[in-house]
Scaffold this active site. Structure first.
Site, mmCIF file in Angstrom:
data_model
loop_
_atom_site.group_PDB
_atom_site.id
_atom_site.type_symbol
_atom_site.label_atom_id
_atom_site.label_comp_id
_atom_site.label_asym_id
_atom_site.label_seq_id
_atom_site.Cartn_x
_atom_site.Cartn_y
_atom_site.Cartn_z
ATOM 1 C CE1 TYR A 163 -3.912 2.188 0.783
ATOM 2 C CE2 TYR A 163 -2.699 3.185 2.674
ATOM 3 C CZ TYR A 163 -3.655 3.174 1.852
ATOM 4 O OH TYR A 163 -4.492 4.047 2.027
ATOM 5 C CE LYS A 167 -3.683 5.029 -1.124
ATOM 6 N NZ LYS A 167 -4.819 5.477 -2.319
HETATM 7 P P1 NAI Z 1 -13.317 2.276 1.668
HETATM 8 O O1 NAI Z 1 -12.892 0.927 1.556
HETATM 9 O O2 NAI Z 1 -14.524 2.758 2.437
HETATM 10 O O3 NAI Z 1 -13.914 2.573 0.143
HETATM 11 C C1 NAI Z 1 -12.897 2.146 -0.838
HETATM 12 C C2 NAI Z 1 -13.968 1.995 -1.951
HETATM 13 O O4 NAI Z 1 -13.230 1.625 -3.350
HETATM 14 C C3 NAI Z 1 -14.843 0.462 -1.801
HETATM 15 O O5 NAI Z 1 -16.316 1.213 -2.083
HETATM 16 C C4 NAI Z 1 -14.444 -0.351 -2.923
HETATM 17 O O6 NAI Z 1 -15.698 -1.082 -3.416
HETATM 18 C C5 NAI Z 1 -13.975 0.724 -3.974
HETATM 19 N N1 NAI Z 1 -13.061 -0.113 -4.930
HETATM 20 C C6 NAI Z 1 -11.989 -1.295 -4.424
HETATM 21 N N2 NAI Z 1 -11.392 -1.431 -5.343
HETATM 22 C C7 NAI Z 1 -11.928 -0.874 -6.555
HETATM 23 C C8 NAI Z 1 -11.619 -1.146 -8.120
HETATM 24 N N3 NAI Z 1 -10.841 -1.952 -8.507
HETATM 25 N N4 NAI Z 1 -12.464 -0.568 -8.737
HETATM 26 C C9 NAI Z 1 -13.395 0.396 -8.310
HETATM 27 N N5 NAI Z 1 -13.704 0.486 -7.153
HETATM 28 C C10 NAI Z 1 -12.901 -0.234 -6.252
HETATM 29 O O7 NAI Z 1 -12.239 3.069 1.792
HETATM 30 P P2 NAI Z 1 -11.836 4.484 2.202
HETATM 31 O O8 NAI Z 1 -11.300 4.661 3.534
HETATM 32 O O9 NAI Z 1 -13.124 5.260 1.705
HETATM 33 O O10 NAI Z 1 -10.689 5.043 1.246
HETATM 34 C C11 NAI Z 1 -10.677 5.689 -0.141
HETATM 35 C C12 NAI Z 1 -9.309 6.246 -0.411
HETATM 36 O O11 NAI Z 1 -8.606 7.070 0.317
HETATM 37 C C13 NAI Z 1 -8.333 4.910 -0.683
HETATM 38 O O12 NAI Z 1 -7.562 5.187 -1.958
HETATM 39 C C14 NAI Z 1 -7.555 4.791 0.584
HETATM 40 O O13 NAI Z 1 -6.376 4.358 0.180
HETATM 41 C C15 NAI Z 1 -7.308 6.384 0.722
HETATM 42 N N6 NAI Z 1 -7.093 6.518 2.181
HETATM 43 C C16 NAI Z 1 -8.011 6.494 3.419
HETATM 44 C C17 NAI Z 1 -7.521 6.784 4.686
HETATM 45 C C18 NAI Z 1 -8.408 6.691 5.579
HETATM 46 O O14 NAI Z 1 -8.056 7.179 6.925
HETATM 47 N N7 NAI Z 1 -9.664 5.941 5.709
HETATM 48 C C19 NAI Z 1 -6.407 7.199 4.975
HETATM 49 C C20 NAI Z 1 -5.489 7.229 3.875
HETATM 50 C C21 NAI Z 1 -5.870 6.910 2.471
#
Ligand code: NAI
Length: 302
Positions: A163, A167
């Site tokens: 990851y 990133k």
């Molecule tokens: P989440 O798991 O709630 O949402 C991620 C979404 O991406 C899910 O709805 C999933 O179905 C979708 N997804 C996964 N693989 C996919 C693909 N191949 N094609 C299309 N959709 C796909 O995660 P969250 O927390 O909302 O994270 C969103 C972004 O923010 C991510 O890139 C994550 O790495 C980044 N992030 C989040 C942090 C946090 O504190 N939650 C911290 C740092 C970064």
């Protein structure tokens, strides 16, 4: 209504931060392509339901949204996603690369499959969707990219080599897009978000202290990240390009980018011994420490 008349793709918009951004985009007047494959946190399975739920929320606000359930990790799917924006709304103005999965493991036990899947979704996925949109942006001589990075890559985190590498790769990709496409009035910026979502909800909450901490972390709702994403996608950010921001509840940070910290020069050149005796003693007081994200962001979210 900073996104009036604009069309935006938000990947991974079926939940968490992506859904919050999609909703805020719609509230700012944008028509939204909600992309989400509806997978588990580790990227397994698939369902249109999360995307449909986001669409219903946007329509309840009086906004316009369509669904695309292609995987960002599929080049043909990325092209269909962009075609979906053009077919549905006639244009494309911004892309938010947000879709993501995690498959954490300590490095020496990291499975090849887990490395590949995480790189595929975050790094290859961000490239594919951006590359597909770049054709449109180049032609119309405008466009904005917003990519979600992470302090796991910018700073470091234990057990997240796949990851973190992906990133930080996204940051370099964003800077490259910003450099290559500025001549077409195309911008590319990153956000390192913080949010209490399913991605972070595995933080232990057994002891009263841990429970209290988790309650405070829950204040970092996904919605807190949305205003910056909308701003960066809008024309208000016309002069903001190639930058990396972080959002943590009500705090917004401008993150640093790598620059030389200190140098030593020796006119005769260097040998390994001379490096040990001269260069390293001169440089070591400026070495980066072994910090992880949690030590740099050591205070409770404000
Ligand atoms: P989440 O798991 O709630 O949402 C991620 C979404 O991406 C899910 O709805 C999933 O179905 C979708 N997804 C996964 N693989 C996919 C693909 N191949 N094609 C299309 N959709 C796909 O995660 P969250 O927390 O909302 O994270 C969103 C972004 O923010 C991510 O890139 C994550 O790495 C980044 N992030 C989040 C942090 C946090 O504190 N939650 C911290 C740092 C970064």
């Amino acid at each position: 209504m900073s996104m009036q008349q604009k069309v935006v793709i938000v990947t991974g918009a079926g939940g968490g931060i992506g859904r919050a951004i999609a909703l805020e985009m719609a509230q700012a007047g944008a028509a939204v392509v909600i992309n989400d494959v509806g997978v588990s946190l580790a990227g397994d399975g698939g369902s249109a339901t999360p995307a449909q739920e986001t669409q219903a929320l946007i329509e309840a606000l009086g906004g316009k949204a369509v669904i695309n359930t292609d995987s960002v990790a599929d080049w043909e799917g990325a092209k269909r996603m962009v075609a979906c924006a053009l077919d549905s709304f006639g244009r494309l103005d911004a892309v938010v690369n947000n879709a993501g999965i995690t498959r954490d493991a300590i490095f020496h036990k990291m499975a090849i499959e887990d490395w590949q899947q995480v790189i595929n979704v975050h790094l290859n996925g961000t490239f594919y969707v951006s590359r597909a949109a770049a054709e449109v942006f180049r032609e119309q001589k405008s466009g904005a990219f917003v990519h979600m990075t992470s302090t796991s890559g910018l700073i470091g985190n234990v057990g997240q080599s796949n990851y973190s590498a992906a990133k930080l790769g996204v940051v370099a990709l964003s800077k490259s897009i910003a450099l290559d496409m500025q001549r077409f009035n195309v911008r590319s910026n990153c956000i390192a978000p913080f949010a209490w979502s399913r991605m972070t909800s595995a933080i232990p909450s057994q002891t009263p202290e841990e429970q209290a901490r988790v309650e405070r972390l829950k204040q970092m709702t996904p919605e807190k990240n949305a205003p910056l994403a909308v701003y960066l996608a809008s024309d208000k950010a016309a002069d903001v390009n190639g930058q990396v921001f972080a959002v943590r509840r009500n705090e917004i940070f401008l993150m640093g980018q790598s620059r030389p910290v200190r140098s030593v020069h020796r006119s005769e050149g260097w040998t390994p011994d001379a490096i040990a005796e001269h260069a390293i003693p001169a440089l070591s007081s400026s070495f980066s420490d072994m910090a992880v994200s949690g030590t740099i962001f050591g205070w409770d979210p404000v």
